[in-house]
Design an enzyme around this catalytic site. Structure first.
Site, PDB file in Angstrom:
ATOM      1  N   LYS A 194       0.858  -1.182   0.000  1.00 58.53           N
ATOM      2  CA  LYS A 194       0.000   0.000   0.000  1.00 58.53           C
ATOM      3  C   LYS A 194       0.894   1.232   0.000  1.00 58.53           C
ATOM      4  O   LYS A 194       1.654   1.462   0.936  1.00 58.53           O
ATOM      5  CB  LYS A 194      -0.923   0.010   1.221  1.00 58.53           C
ATOM      6  CG  LYS A 194      -1.878   1.203   1.243  1.00 58.53           C
ATOM      7  CD  LYS A 194      -2.803   1.128   2.446  1.00 58.53           C
ATOM      8  CE  LYS A 194      -3.766   2.311   2.482  1.00 58.53           C
ATOM      9  NZ  LYS A 194      -4.648   2.268   3.666  1.00 58.53           N
ATOM     10  N   ARG A 215       1.267   9.991   5.562  1.00 56.36           N
ATOM     11  CA  ARG A 215       1.505   8.661   6.142  1.00 56.36           C
ATOM     12  C   ARG A 215       2.755   8.019   5.557  1.00 56.36           C
ATOM     13  O   ARG A 215       2.857   6.802   5.458  1.00 56.36           O
ATOM     14  CB  ARG A 215       0.278   7.782   5.906  1.00 56.36           C
ATOM     15  CG  ARG A 215      -0.978   8.325   6.563  1.00 56.36           C
ATOM     16  CD  ARG A 215      -2.205   7.500   6.256  1.00 56.36           C
ATOM     17  NE  ARG A 215      -3.356   8.036   6.988  1.00 56.36           N
ATOM     18  CZ  ARG A 215      -4.579   8.127   6.485  1.00 56.36           C
ATOM     19  NH1 ARG A 215      -4.828   7.726   5.250  1.00 56.36           N
ATOM     20  NH2 ARG A 215      -5.567   8.600   7.214  1.00 56.36           N
ATOM     21  N   GLU A 231       7.131  -6.972   0.862  1.00 56.60           N
ATOM     22  CA  GLU A 231       6.018  -6.839   1.793  1.00 56.60           C
ATOM     23  C   GLU A 231       5.006  -7.972   1.611  1.00 56.60           C
ATOM     24  O   GLU A 231       4.490  -8.535   2.588  1.00 56.60           O
ATOM     25  CB  GLU A 231       5.331  -5.486   1.601  1.00 56.60           C
ATOM     26  CG  GLU A 231       6.143  -4.299   2.071  1.00 56.60           C
ATOM     27  CD  GLU A 231       6.006  -4.051   3.567  1.00 56.60           C
ATOM     28  OE1 GLU A 231       5.440  -4.920   4.269  1.00 56.60           O
ATOM     29  OE2 GLU A 231       6.456  -2.990   4.033  1.00 56.60           O
ATOM     30  N   LYS A 246      -2.187  -1.624  -3.651  1.00 56.74           N
ATOM     31  CA  LYS A 246      -3.046  -0.432  -3.648  1.00 56.74           C
ATOM     32  C   LYS A 246      -2.183   0.811  -3.704  1.00 56.74           C
ATOM     33  O   LYS A 246      -1.234   0.913  -2.918  1.00 56.74           O
ATOM     34  CB  LYS A 246      -3.903  -0.433  -2.369  1.00 56.74           C
ATOM     35  CG  LYS A 246      -4.849   0.761  -2.246  1.00 56.74           C
ATOM     36  CD  LYS A 246      -5.611   0.700  -0.929  1.00 56.74           C
ATOM     37  CE  LYS A 246      -6.558   1.881  -0.809  1.00 56.74           C
ATOM     38  NZ  LYS A 246      -7.311   1.874   0.465  1.00 56.74           N
ATOM     39  N   TYR A 311     -15.180   0.995  -7.270  1.00 57.13           N
ATOM     40  CA  TYR A 311     -16.452   1.669  -7.024  1.00 57.13           C
ATOM     41  C   TYR A 311     -17.416   1.492  -8.192  1.00 57.13           C
ATOM     42  O   TYR A 311     -18.595   1.804  -8.061  1.00 57.13           O
ATOM     43  CB  TYR A 311     -16.201   3.154  -6.745  1.00 57.13           C
ATOM     44  CG  TYR A 311     -15.317   3.371  -5.543  1.00 57.13           C
ATOM     45  CD1 TYR A 311     -15.829   3.253  -4.248  1.00 57.13           C
ATOM     46  CD2 TYR A 311     -13.950   3.640  -5.684  1.00 57.13           C
ATOM     47  CE1 TYR A 311     -15.015   3.416  -3.136  1.00 57.13           C
ATOM     48  CE2 TYR A 311     -13.130   3.799  -4.581  1.00 57.13           C
ATOM     49  CZ  TYR A 311     -13.658   3.687  -3.309  1.00 57.13           C
ATOM     50  OH  TYR A 311     -12.837   3.826  -2.207  1.00 57.13           O
TER      51      TYR A 311
END
Length: 324
Positions: A194, A215, A231, A246, A311
């Protein structure tokens, strides 16, 4: 003899016959926002066509998702009140845990109910974890909160918990906590790669984020590719049942890398900024909306995703069925 690859492109039937990448409604997951205290569905300004739902409107969403044949629904909570430790995330009466229970009750078992497992929607500072005295994110203290959150979501009925916080060791910690609490069948979707991305902007509108800053100390650097595979490898070793990349479209290289090396399902999230850009360009008449949507979703599937969060899931599912 001349090579004639165009023979396989002569008409729609031939192109369908020889198509390499196939997409099915079951490959798609619909992200859904559920807002506490709302009197009805509320439009999200930066995501035309997407709304914040309520506990009252959520059952209809679940029914629509099942009728469309989607693979799953991913729930995000938008609470009225937030605090430093995100206590609403573990409150059985918190909006997300109540939404999980409502969705599970509304479901006939034909779609997978998933829940986002992260503190950012529940903290007053907007970060994905507990803060230290100097304002940094405390990795190991956050893991304790994730363990508690996972158990709360499993008790509410979530079939899959989506670890999106990018804390080191989060999969191992949550897997152990779930198993110790008797939730051995609750699956873990790890947001393994991510990235700290500019494409999350509209999502922060959707969850009414209180974040001040960024972040970058825990989400990944967008310049890194190999790190994404590392990861994912770590998360699989720690017990992840599904891994995710993502955002999707700007990281198709990472997605392809991960899909080539792991032996668990691979998901990708077509994030809010990707959605908003296509919708905005289409609204100005600059691109063909439906064609751009289908091309973008197929690109994610082609790169190796077996599960796609988008979406547009309901629309794409309808188009797939209409086209046989």
């Amino acid at each position: 003899m001349k090579d004639r690859p165009r023979r396989l492109r002569t008409n729609a039937a031939m192109r369908a016959l020889t198509r390499e990448t196939h997409l099915h409604p079951r490959d798609l997951v619909l992200p859904v926002f559920v807002r506490e205290g709302a009197g009805g569905a509320l439009p999200i300004r930066s995501m035309p066509g997407v709304v914040q739902h309520t506990l009252d409107t959520l059952p209809d969403v679940v029914a629509t998702v099942e009728a469309a044949g989607l693979g799953g629904i991913m729930l995000f909570g938008v609470p009225e009140h937030r605090d430093a430790t995100g206590s609403g995330a573990t409150d059985p009466d918190g909006i997300l845990n109540r939404a999980i229970a409502v969705a599970v009750t509304a479901s006939t078992g034909n779609t997978v109910v998933m829940a986002d497992l992260c503190l950012d929607e529940f903290t007053d500072h907007g970060h994905c974890g507990v803060l230290t005295s100097d304002g940094g994110v405390d990795n190991d203290s956050t893991l304790v909160r994730y363990e508690e959150m996972a158990i709360a979501q499993a008790r509410a009925g979530a079939a899959v918990v989506g670890l999106s916080g990018m804390m080191d060791g989060q999969v191992r910690a949550v897997r152990a906590a779930l198993d110790d609490a008797g939730f051995t069948d609750t699956a873990i979707l790890a947001y393994s790669a991510k990235y700290a991305s500019a494409f999350y902007g509209p999502f922060r509108d959707a969850v009414e984020s209180t974040l001040d800053g960024d972040r970058r100390t825990y989400q990944m650097d967008y310049a890194n590719r190999v790190e994404g595979s590392r990861e994912a490898d770590l998360d699989v070793l720690e017990g992840a049942d599904i891994v995710m990349v993502k955002p999707a479209m700007s990281y198709l290289d990472v997605l392809a890398d991960v899909a080539d090396r792991v032996d668990v399902p691979v998901a990708a999230y077509q994030v809010s900024g990707e959605y908003a850009m296509i919708e905005a360009a289409a609204a100005h008449g600059w691109i063909n909306r439906n064609a751009a949507i289908m091309e973008s979703v197929h690109s994610i599937r082609r790169a190796g995703a077996t599960i796609i969060f988008t979406y547009w899931a309901l629309e794409v599912a309808t188009w797939l069925k209409d086209n046989g």
